[in-house]
Design a protein around this motif. Structure first.
Motif, PDB file in Angstrom:
ATOM      1  N   GLY A   1       0.815  -1.213   0.000  1.00  0.00           N
ATOM      2  CA  GLY A   1       0.000   0.000   0.000  1.00  0.00           C
ATOM      3  C   GLY A   1       0.844   1.257   0.000  1.00  0.00           C
ATOM      4  N   ILE A   2       1.918   1.262   0.778  1.00  0.00           N
ATOM      5  CA  ILE A   2       2.830   2.409   0.786  1.00  0.00           C
ATOM      6  C   ILE A   2       3.488   2.568  -0.580  1.00  0.00           C
ATOM      7  CG2 ILE A   2       4.933   3.362   1.801  1.00  0.00           C
ATOM      8  CD1 ILE A   2       4.181   1.859   4.394  1.00  0.00           C
ATOM      9  N   ALA A   3       3.889   1.449  -1.173  1.00  0.00           N
ATOM     10  CA  ALA A   3       4.506   1.494  -2.506  1.00  0.00           C
ATOM     11  C   ALA A   3       3.550   2.108  -3.525  1.00  0.00           C
ATOM     12  CB  ALA A   3       4.922   0.091  -2.934  1.00  0.00           C
ATOM     13  N   ASP A   4       2.269   1.761  -3.458  1.00  0.00           N
ATOM     14  CA  ASP A   4       1.280   2.328  -4.379  1.00  0.00           C
ATOM     15  C   ASP A   4       1.240   3.850  -4.279  1.00  0.00           C
ATOM     16  OD1 ASP A   4       0.452  -0.093  -5.467  1.00  0.00           O
ATOM     17  OD2 ASP A   4      -1.146  -0.385  -3.994  1.00  0.00           O
ATOM     18  N   GLU A   5       1.272   4.365  -3.048  1.00  0.00           N
ATOM     19  CA  GLU A   5       1.197   5.816  -2.864  1.00  0.00           C
ATOM     20  C   GLU A   5       2.457   6.508  -3.383  1.00  0.00           C
ATOM     21  OE1 GLU A   5      -0.789   7.766  -0.047  1.00  0.00           O
ATOM     22  OE2 GLU A   5      -1.970   6.109   0.745  1.00  0.00           O
TER      23      GLU A   5
ATOM     24  N   ILE B   1      10.253  17.582   4.435  1.00  0.00           N
ATOM     25  CA  ILE B   1      10.270  16.222   4.969  1.00  0.00           C
ATOM     26  C   ILE B   1       8.832  15.846   5.314  1.00  0.00           C
ATOM     27  CG2 ILE B   1      10.981  14.743   6.887  1.00  0.00           C
ATOM     28  CD1 ILE B   1      13.517  16.340   7.126  1.00  0.00           C
ATOM     29  N   LEU B   2       8.368  14.730   4.790  1.00  0.00           N
ATOM     30  CA  LEU B   2       7.067  14.182   5.179  1.00  0.00           C
ATOM     31  C   LEU B   2       7.312  13.113   6.226  1.00  0.00           C
ATOM     32  CD1 LEU B   2       5.208  13.766   1.759  1.00  0.00           C
ATOM     33  CD2 LEU B   2       5.310  15.761   3.252  1.00  0.00           C
ATOM     34  N   LYS B   3       6.899  13.383   7.436  1.00  0.00           N
ATOM     35  CA  LYS B   3       7.102  12.452   8.555  1.00  0.00           C
ATOM     36  C   LYS B   3       5.806  11.671   8.744  1.00  0.00           C
ATOM     37  CE  LYS B   3       8.646  11.030  12.735  1.00  0.00           C
ATOM     38  NZ  LYS B   3       9.734  10.102  13.001  1.00  0.00           N
ATOM     39  N   ALA B   4       5.810  10.412   8.282  1.00  0.00           N
ATOM     40  CA  ALA B   4       4.610   9.579   8.329  1.00  0.00           C
ATOM     41  C   ALA B   4       4.493   8.899   9.688  1.00  0.00           C
ATOM     42  CB  ALA B   4       4.664   8.538   7.216  1.00  0.00           C
ATOM     43  N   THR B   5       3.320   9.041  10.322  1.00  0.00           N
ATOM     44  CA  THR B   5       3.080   8.455  11.637  1.00  0.00           C
ATOM     45  C   THR B   5       1.738   7.729  11.636  1.00  0.00           C
ATOM     46  OG1 THR B   5       1.905  10.362  12.563  1.00  0.00           O
ATOM     47  CG2 THR B   5       4.313  10.409  12.658  1.00  0.00           C
ATOM     48  N   LYS B   6       1.321   7.289  12.812  1.00  0.00           N
ATOM     49  CA  LYS B   6       0.026   6.623  12.944  1.00  0.00           C
ATOM     50  C   LYS B   6      -1.029   7.533  13.561  1.00  0.00           C
ATOM     51  CE  LYS B   6       1.755   1.871  13.085  1.00  0.00           C
ATOM     52  NZ  LYS B   6       1.760   0.590  13.817  1.00  0.00           N
TER      53      LYS B   6
ATOM     54  N   ASP C   1      -0.819  11.423   9.144  1.00  0.00           N
ATOM     55  CA  ASP C   1      -1.244  10.043   9.376  1.00  0.00           C
ATOM     56  C   ASP C   1      -1.062   9.222   8.102  1.00  0.00           C
ATOM     57  OD1 ASP C   1      -2.428   7.670  10.093  1.00  0.00           O
ATOM     58  OD2 ASP C   1      -4.322   8.547  10.750  1.00  0.00           O
ATOM     59  N   LEU C   2      -0.146   8.273   8.149  1.00  0.00           N
ATOM     60  CA  LEU C   2       0.118   7.415   6.991  1.00  0.00           C
ATOM     61  C   LEU C   2      -1.008   6.423   6.750  1.00  0.00           C
ATOM     62  CD1 LEU C   2       2.241   6.351   4.865  1.00  0.00           C
ATOM     63  CD2 LEU C   2       3.021   4.792   6.651  1.00  0.00           C
ATOM     64  N   THR C   3      -1.768   6.087   7.790  1.00  0.00           N
ATOM     65  CA  THR C   3      -2.758   5.019   7.674  1.00  0.00           C
ATOM     66  C   THR C   3      -3.995   5.437   6.873  1.00  0.00           C
ATOM     67  OG1 THR C   3      -3.883   5.584   9.755  1.00  0.00           O
ATOM     68  CG2 THR C   3      -2.002   4.070   9.887  1.00  0.00           C
ATOM     69  N   VAL C   4      -4.141   6.728   6.586  1.00  0.00           N
ATOM     70  CA  VAL C   4      -5.267   7.199   5.775  1.00  0.00           C
ATOM     71  C   VAL C   4      -4.853   7.172   4.310  1.00  0.00           C
ATOM     72  CG1 VAL C   4      -6.826   9.120   5.266  1.00  0.00           C
ATOM     73  CG2 VAL C   4      -6.134   8.654   7.633  1.00  0.00           C
ATOM     74  N   PRO C   5      -5.489   6.342   3.484  1.00  0.00           N
ATOM     75  CA  PRO C   5      -5.102   6.260   2.066  1.00  0.00           C
ATOM     76  C   PRO C   5      -5.177   7.624   1.386  1.00  0.00           C
ATOM     77  CG  PRO C   5      -6.576   4.447   2.645  1.00  0.00           C
ATOM     78  CD  PRO C   5      -6.574   5.385   3.810  1.00  0.00           C
ATOM     79  N   GLY C   6      -4.150   7.942   0.620  1.00  0.00           N
ATOM     80  CA  GLY C   6      -4.127   9.195  -0.128  1.00  0.00           C
ATOM     81  C   GLY C   6      -3.512  10.375   0.585  1.00  0.00           C
ATOM     82  N   ASN C   7      -3.154  10.207   1.866  1.00  0.00           N
ATOM     83  CA  ASN C   7      -2.625  11.354   2.608  1.00  0.00           C
ATOM     84  C   ASN C   7      -1.282  11.842   2.070  1.00  0.00           C
ATOM     85  OD1 ASN C   7      -4.521  12.236   4.399  1.00  0.00           O
ATOM     86  ND2 ASN C   7      -3.598  11.324   6.217  1.00  0.00           N
TER      87      ASN C   7
END
Length: 250
Positions: free
Chosen positions: A38-42, A163-168, A221-227
């Protein structure tokens, strides 16, 4: 979210910082392949829109140097083990991206020619210019420095704009939102706010590097698709900006 290439880019070149824990999904250890995919897709959608993407991935899903040191290991040895964990994650991300047709390069701060190129700044920039996703492995190559610091350093070396800092969680709060229902999310913060309030965003060395070089950080929030696309391609404000919200959301 569609990767509409007609959208104006907020940023042409970015560095995406992922924690090792981001690759675990709902697991407690290791790598969760669907989450990785999923991360690869984004990331691929960003590249398709013309964004030059570099990544730094932590190693906490496999081994964390600080934790090893607290258990009695030599800190330097534990940190080197953590660097090797980031190499495993970097190779996993490379595999996920290339299975989907994305050209990538892993550049390691520790020489391991059989699996990665050595980190050379000019080579990294050239890969980005050619449209390849660049994954920086092994942190800075030095113990006592975190992958957050490595992300800040590499972002400045390649002239990334953010820098995009991806978290939960969906940004930075004044308290833990999972424990305190009255916790308030910050829209923006200065670098000094983060340092003075000891907010758990990135370590103080990483924040100081960004402050000295006026490099903004978006925590989201990385867990939201499209963010990831929303942060770079538009679609409203997301997360919390550290340093320069007027510039980022202009």
């Amino acid at each position: 979210m569609s990767s509409d290439t007609t959208q104006p880019l907020r940023f042409k070149r970015i560095l995406l910082k992922l924690s090792g824990e981001a690759l675990m999904g709902e697991g407690k250890y290791g790598i969760h392949p669907p989450t990785l995919s999923g991360i690869a897709d984004e990331v691929i959608k960003l590249a398709a829109a013309g964004v030059e993407v570099a990544l730094v991935i932590g190693g906490g899903n496999i081994f964390r140097g600080v934790a090893g040191a607290t258990e009695g290991m030599d800190r330097a040895s534990a940190d080197y083990m953590g660097m090797l964990a980031t190499c495993i994650n970097s190779m996993a991300m490379q595999d996920a991206l290339e299975k989907k047709g994305m050209h990538t390069r892993v550049l390691s701060a520790i020489k391991m020619e059989q699996i990665a190129e050595p980190y050379i700044r000019r080579r990294a920039v050239r890969h980005l210019e050619k449209g390849r996703v660049v994954i920086f492995a092994a942190g800075t190559g030095n113990p006592y420095f975190t992958t957050d610091t490595a992300a800040s350093l590499r972002a400045m070396e390649i002239n990334a704009q953010v820098i995009l800092k991806a978290t939960k969680v969906d940004g930075i709060y004044n308290a833990d939102p999972k424990k305190d229902p009255t916790a308030r999310r910050y829209r923006s913060l200065t670098y000094m706010d983060v340092l003075k309030q000891n907010l758990n965003v990135m370590d103080s060395t990483a924040i100081s590097l960004c402050m000295d070089n006026k490099l903004p950080i978006i925590v989201f929030d990385l867990t939201v698709p499209g963010n990831i696309q929303r942060a770079v391609l538009g679609g409203g404000e997301i997360g919390t900006v550290v340093g320069g919200s007027e510039t980022v959301w202009a």
